[in-house]
Design a protein around this motif. Structure first.
Motif, mmCIF file in Angstrom:
data_model
loop_
_atom_site.group_PDB
_atom_site.id
_atom_site.type_symbol
_atom_site.label_atom_id
_atom_site.label_comp_id
_atom_site.label_asym_id
_atom_site.label_seq_id
_atom_site.Cartn_x
_atom_site.Cartn_y
_atom_site.Cartn_z
ATOM 1 N N ASP A 1 0.866 -1.176 0.000
ATOM 2 C CA ASP A 1 0.000 0.000 0.000
ATOM 3 C C ASP A 1 0.903 1.227 0.000
ATOM 4 O O ASP A 1 1.845 1.294 0.794
ATOM 5 N N ALA A 2 0.625 2.183 -0.867
ATOM 6 C CA ALA A 2 1.343 3.453 -0.880
ATOM 7 C C ALA A 2 0.312 4.566 -0.687
ATOM 8 O O ALA A 2 -0.532 4.796 -1.560
ATOM 9 N N PHE A 3 0.364 5.190 0.470
ATOM 10 C CA PHE A 3 -0.576 6.248 0.825
ATOM 11 C C PHE A 3 0.092 7.605 0.697
ATOM 12 O O PHE A 3 1.281 7.745 1.025
ATOM 13 N N GLN A 4 -0.657 8.615 0.290
ATOM 14 C CA GLN A 4 -0.252 10.006 0.434
ATOM 15 C C GLN A 4 -1.323 10.677 1.269
ATOM 16 O O GLN A 4 -2.523 10.458 1.040
ATOM 17 N N LEU A 5 -0.883 11.455 2.249
ATOM 18 C CA LEU A 5 -1.798 12.156 3.135
ATOM 19 C C LEU A 5 -1.483 13.641 3.128
ATOM 20 O O LEU A 5 -0.328 14.037 2.932
ATOM 21 N N ASN B 1 -4.393 10.056 -1.621
ATOM 22 C CA ASN B 1 -4.119 9.075 -2.670
ATOM 23 C C ASN B 1 -3.783 7.746 -2.013
ATOM 24 O O ASN B 1 -3.066 7.714 -1.022
ATOM 25 N N LEU B 2 -4.295 6.683 -2.603
ATOM 26 C CA LEU B 2 -3.946 5.334 -2.170
ATOM 27 C C LEU B 2 -3.791 4.482 -3.416
ATOM 28 O O LEU B 2 -4.699 4.396 -4.241
ATOM 29 N N ILE B 3 -2.605 3.898 -3.566
ATOM 30 C CA ILE B 3 -2.374 2.950 -4.656
ATOM 31 C C ILE B 3 -1.798 1.693 -4.037
ATOM 32 O O ILE B 3 -1.039 1.758 -3.072
ATOM 33 N N ASP B 4 -2.214 0.564 -4.565
ATOM 34 C CA ASP B 4 -1.715 -0.703 -4.027
ATOM 35 C C ASP B 4 -1.342 -1.643 -5.158
ATOM 36 O O ASP B 4 -1.778 -1.473 -6.295
ATOM 37 N N THR B 5 -0.511 -2.618 -4.809
ATOM 38 C CA THR B 5 -0.238 -3.741 -5.692
ATOM 39 C C THR B 5 -0.976 -4.927 -5.097
ATOM 40 O O THR B 5 -1.264 -4.949 -3.896
ATOM 41 N N ARG B 6 -1.306 -5.900 -5.928
ATOM 42 C CA ARG B 6 -2.037 -7.081 -5.450
ATOM 43 C C ARG B 6 -1.502 -8.320 -6.134
ATOM 44 O O ARG B 6 -1.331 -8.354 -7.346
#
Length: 154
Positions: free
Chosen positions: A125-129, A140-145
């Protein structure tokens, strides 16, 4: 003697900066923890409280053998994870890195997502706050699965 006094003063002045940085990291991590607690509880209000209304969600996945970037809807995500389920939806994280500059924070963390006791998938999970009038919120939230090679989060 003069040198000791200077070193002592420098040390005392640096303490509030370090404490402030630790406090900001704790505040950022509290948002991430609240998100995952809300998911486990099936509490849409708790999940929604972690996001800015303008937040973007993305997933970097492989579909039919090709790398694909898929956009998600915040409303759909909040409804999906913030609704009580027969099995607890439990996203376990580890190896978390937090970076903060002024009002922007980035959180990078490994995760393993479980439905009840069953591992569903894992990734990053890569979050930006952003820190605004309402405090820290996910923008922003981007993830790999993936479903293979999942370790950790036990």
């Amino acid at each position: 003697m003069h040198r000791m006094i200077v070193l002592l003063l420098v040390g005392l002045l640096a303490q509030p900066v370090a404490a402030s940085a630790q406090s900001a990291e704790a505040d950022v991590m509290a948002v991430i923890t609240r998100l995952f607690d809300g998911m486990r509880a099936g509490n849409s209000a708790m999940v929604r409280s972690t996001f800015s209304p303008e937040a973007r969600l993305m997933s970097a996945i492989e579909r039919e053998g090709a790398p694909t970037l898929r956009a998600g809807s915040l409303e759909r995500f909040v409804t999906l994870v913030g609704t009580p389920h027969d099995e607890v939806w439990d996203e376990r994280i580890w190896g978390t890195e937090i970076r903060i500059d002024d009002r922007l924070a980035t959180v990078w963390t490994n995760y393993a997502f479980h439905r009840g006791t069953q591992l569903s998938h894992c990734g990053v999970d890569a979050f930006q706050l952003f820190h605004g009038a309402d405090g820290w919120r996910i923008i922003n939230l981007i993830d790999t699965r993936r479903t293979e090679g999942c370790t950790g989060g036990e």
